[in-house]
Design an enzyme around this catalytic site. Structure first.
Site, PDB file in Angstrom:
ATOM      1  N   HIS A   1       0.835  -1.204   0.000  1.00 34.53           N
ATOM      2  CA  HIS A   1       0.000   0.000   0.000  1.00 34.53           C
ATOM      3  C   HIS A   1       0.877   1.264   0.000  1.00 34.53           C
ATOM      4  CE1 HIS A   1      -3.661   2.332   1.309  1.00 34.53           C
ATOM      5  NE2 HIS A   1      -2.708   3.153   1.721  1.00 34.53           N
ATOM      6  N   GLU A   2       1.786   1.335   0.955  1.00 32.69           N
ATOM      7  CA  GLU A   2       2.630   2.534   1.053  1.00 32.69           C
ATOM      8  C   GLU A   2       3.531   2.663  -0.170  1.00 32.69           C
ATOM      9  OE1 GLU A   2       1.690   4.602   3.076  1.00 32.69           O
ATOM     10  OE2 GLU A   2       0.572   3.317   4.456  1.00 32.69           O
TER      11      GLU A   2
ATOM     12  N   HIS B   1       1.764   4.571  -2.816  1.00 31.72           N
ATOM     13  CA  HIS B   1       1.852   6.029  -2.617  1.00 31.72           C
ATOM     14  C   HIS B   1       3.218   6.544  -3.070  1.00 31.72           C
ATOM     15  CE1 HIS B   1      -1.927   6.658  -0.626  1.00 31.72           C
ATOM     16  NE2 HIS B   1      -1.648   5.910   0.429  1.00 31.72           N
TER      17      HIS B   1
ATOM     18  N   HIS C   1       3.358   6.783  -6.814  1.00 27.12           N
ATOM     19  CA  HIS C   1       2.548   7.906  -7.277  1.00 27.12           C
ATOM     20  C   HIS C   1       3.355   9.210  -7.169  1.00 27.12           C
ATOM     21  CE1 HIS C   1      -1.769   9.816  -7.050  1.00 27.12           C
ATOM     22  NE2 HIS C   1      -1.202   9.989  -8.215  1.00 27.12           N
TER      23      HIS C   1
END
Ligand SMILES: [Zn+2]
Length: 682
Positions: free
Chosen positions: A468-469, A472, A475
């Site tokens: 998940h991290e 980020h 992105h």
């Protein structure tokens, strides 16, 4: 003195070992005052080149403050000490008011509007134009166009709201802290895991009491409700939990008035700014167009989840009647009965899975996946870090050009804030006199390797957190946008920002990926397929009930913020929502809203739906990869081009459509969470 301090250096990467913590306050004070002067000077410019002579210099100043302050708040979060904490607490309000001044600077607003209305606006590129439009929107939403009198009123409302929200949170915290359930008879502890019982013993000792004390804090309350066999005790704890900070508890902590005042102030704020209600105001900076779109989305999710949830309740009720001696299932039986049924249906533990997921293998597999998807290389660098656990990675694209960096700080230790997060250290910004590449921090709190071990082992949940991290990070780091305010994660709509992160999480449920990130410590083989299948089945266990609960919170949040002053009735709105969402009747005394801190004490007002919305986007995007696995390299390239690298330079909806060739649909999420085709299954 300023020149000597590494805090102000605009080097490619921050220089942590050179930071002088005892001068943070001095350096920041002088930085903020010179920043104010520079902004003042830039605004005195009467140049026609508004972008070059005003916006750019102001951005320059913002960048310096952001980078310096970012290092201090990062250090405060990961290697806290009394010196840093003190500096942080002194500086935080000063930095907040510095940025508030910029967001209310009338001259800057005028310059932006002049630029917007001039011919030179058309000479700007897409990114610059989007940046200008966002800025003008934010100035307007901040009240820049209101009369002096209304601006004063708005300021009063903002102050009210900040006091009311913190009072709301304090009440929830105090009510939670104050309550405990004391048990003296050890037979009544039946079923509760030993670790939780031990903690309850310590909690009692800390209060100077005999026996065991269970509290309403998650590490005590959740396992208690899942495991305590004593039904009246479960009811007692349930009641205490759902009446926290309400009129049924201590008068001191009652949030009833706070909620009313918060809603009234928000409603007035929205109307001052020209909106019918607070939801309309809040959705201005989000991906969805209006409240009706959110309502329709939630309704269609409810329609899909409700029959599944009803079926699940029926299954649990029958099990509870037959095996647990519970005739009529009540809310305080639900977690307990579900947990017993889960134990019966899935015979594996988190620990069994953990031994197959050594961190080094997971990390290697994750970086390999990123390489295969986006054709980028991740290489470890040696360099200046804030703790010996920390690693630095350099990211290069398919032309071998370095595009950014990220730090990885994975282990839990004293002085480190709990949880997991990604933060931007530096944002990509190129053009004119400046060039800086994006840098991100990826921080988790995983267990350290055990004594005598060289690797640490992750639970499947922790692996998901890591993925998940990393989403980020990608992105932020893989952006191609050159304008700082809309590069990376900057300027991305609030309800779309979790798309890349949740998208990455989906790979943790892909057998091909699991094979690459898992390994048996003895034989070296990957996790057995049978264990993975159990994991997958457990994932969607009771997903109808879980989903419906989230939808109830989301719909309540939307509806209460869509009301005007005259019709703000919290309990009534909640009851109306529950008629649509509830599968087990909540008792009349249930005061869930009184402790709903996300929307009354935090930033989620009229935005709680974002959790589900981002899941829709990520599931739908991920399904494209599952539909045609042979086309994954091509799809990865498109995901990179249309979503990851676009940042906030284009609207999230346009990004999504450019990738998926159509607007998002809820079907993929329904399939992935086992809610699709339920009627057909029956
Ligand atoms: Zn996230």
């Amino acid at each position: 003195m300023e020149k000597d301090n590494a805090l102000l250096e605009l080097s490619t990467l921050p220089q942590f070992s050179k930071l002088k913590q005892d001068t943070f306050c001095l350096v920041m004070d002088s930085l903020l005052s010179s920043a104010r002067e520079q902004i003042g000077r830039a605004l005195e410019n009467n140049s026609d080149d508004i972008w070059g002579d005003i916006i750019d210099p102001v951005q320059q100043v913002i960048n310096r403050v952001h980078r310096a302050w970012g290092q201090i708040s990062h250090i405060n979060g990961v290697v806290n000490s009394s010196v840093v904490r003190e500096a942080y607490n002194v500086l935080a309000p000063k930095v907040t008011s510095f940025f508030a001044e910029i967001s209310q600077n009338a001259e800057l607003f005028e310059s932006l509007k002049d630029l917007r209305n001039s011919e030179s606006f058309d000479t700007l590129n897409l990114e610059q134009r989007k940046f200008v439009d966002n800025q003008i929107r934010d100035f307007r939403l901040g009240g820049a166009e209101l009369s002096d009198e209304n601006q004063d009123r708005l300021r009063v409302i903002s102050e009210n709201l900040s006091k009311l929200s913190s009072s709301f949170n304090d009440n929830v915290l105090d009510a939670t802290d104050k309550y405990f359930l004391q048990i003296l008879d050890n037979e009544r502890l039946d079923g509760i895991p030993p670790g939780v019982v031990n903690a309850a013993k310590s909690a009692a000792q800390a209060r100077g009491l005999p026996g065991w004390c269970f509290t309403l804090h998650a590490p005590s309350w959740i396992p208690f409700m899942q495991s305590c066999k004593d039904r009246p005790l479960r009811e007692q704890m349930y009641r205490a939990f759902v009446t926290r900070a309400s009129e049924f508890g201590d008068d001191l902590f009652d949030n009833t008035e706070n909620m009313k005042e918060i809603l009234l102030n928000r409603s007035e704020k929205a109307r001052l700014l020209g909106f019918d209600n607070f939801a309309d105001f809040s959705l201005q900076t989000k991906m969805v167009t209006d409240a009706q779109e959110v309502r329709d989305f939630l309704k269609s999710m409810i329609d899909a989840a409700k029959p599944v949830a009803q079926y699940e309740v029926q299954v649990v009720s029958e099990f509870a009647k037959a095996e647990l001696n519970i005739d009529s299932l009540k809310p305080w039986d639900l977690s307990f009965a579900i947990d017993r049924l889960k134990e019966r249906s899935f015979s594996f533990s988190d620990e069994e899975v953990r031994r197959y997921l050594p961190l080094s293998k997971v990390k290697q597999g994750l970086f390999r996946l990123v390489h295969d998807l986006y054709n980028v290389d991740i290489q470890k660098l040696s360099g200046d870090v804030w703790h010996s656990d920390v690693e630095i990675y350099q990211v290069s694209n398919d032309r071998d050009e370095v595009v950014g960096y990220f730090y990885v700080d994975l282990f839990s230790r004293p002085g480190k804030r709990p949880g997991a997060w990604m933060d931007d250290a530096i944002s990509r910004w190129r053009g004119g006199s400046h060039e800086q590449l994006p840098v991100a921090y990826l921080v988790c709190n995983f267990p350290e390797p055990g004594v005598g071990e060289i690797d640490s082992f992750l639970s499947h949940d922790e692996v998901q957190t890591f993925f998940h991290e990393m989403g980020h990070v990608l992105h932020h780091v893989l952006t191609k946008v050159d304008v700082m305010g809309v590069s990376g994660i900057n300027g991305v709509e609030w309800d779309a920002v979790e798309l890349p992160s949740q998208f990455m999480e989906n790979f943790c449920w892909d057998w091909g990926v699991i094979q690459k990130i898992s390994c048996d410590p003895v034989t070296g083989d990957s996790m057995p397929r049978s264990l993975f299948d159990k994991l997958l089945k457990a994932k969607n266990f009771m997903s109808g009930i879980q989903t419906l609960r989230q939808l109830e919170f989301s719909l309540f949040d939307l509806e209460i913020h869509s009301k005007c002053e005259g019709s703000l009735d919290v309990q009534r709105t909640l009851a109306d929502v529950r008629r649509q969402t509830s599968v087990i009747a909540a008792p009349e005394y249930n005061r869930f809203a009184h402790s709903f801190s996300h929307i009354f004490g935090g930033g989620y007002a009229a935005g709680y739906y974002s959790y589900k919305w981002a899941e829709v986007l990520s599931a739908d995007a991920f399904e494209a990869f599952q539909e045609e696995p042979e086309k994954n390299p091509e799809l990865g390239k498109r995901f990179l081009r249309e979503i990851l690298s676009m940042g906030g330079a284009r609207s999230a909806l346009e990004n999504f459509i450019a990738f998926r060739k159509r607007p998002p649909k809820i079907d993929a999420l329904l399939r992935q969470s086992g809610l699709a085709g339920f009627q057909a299954m029956q």
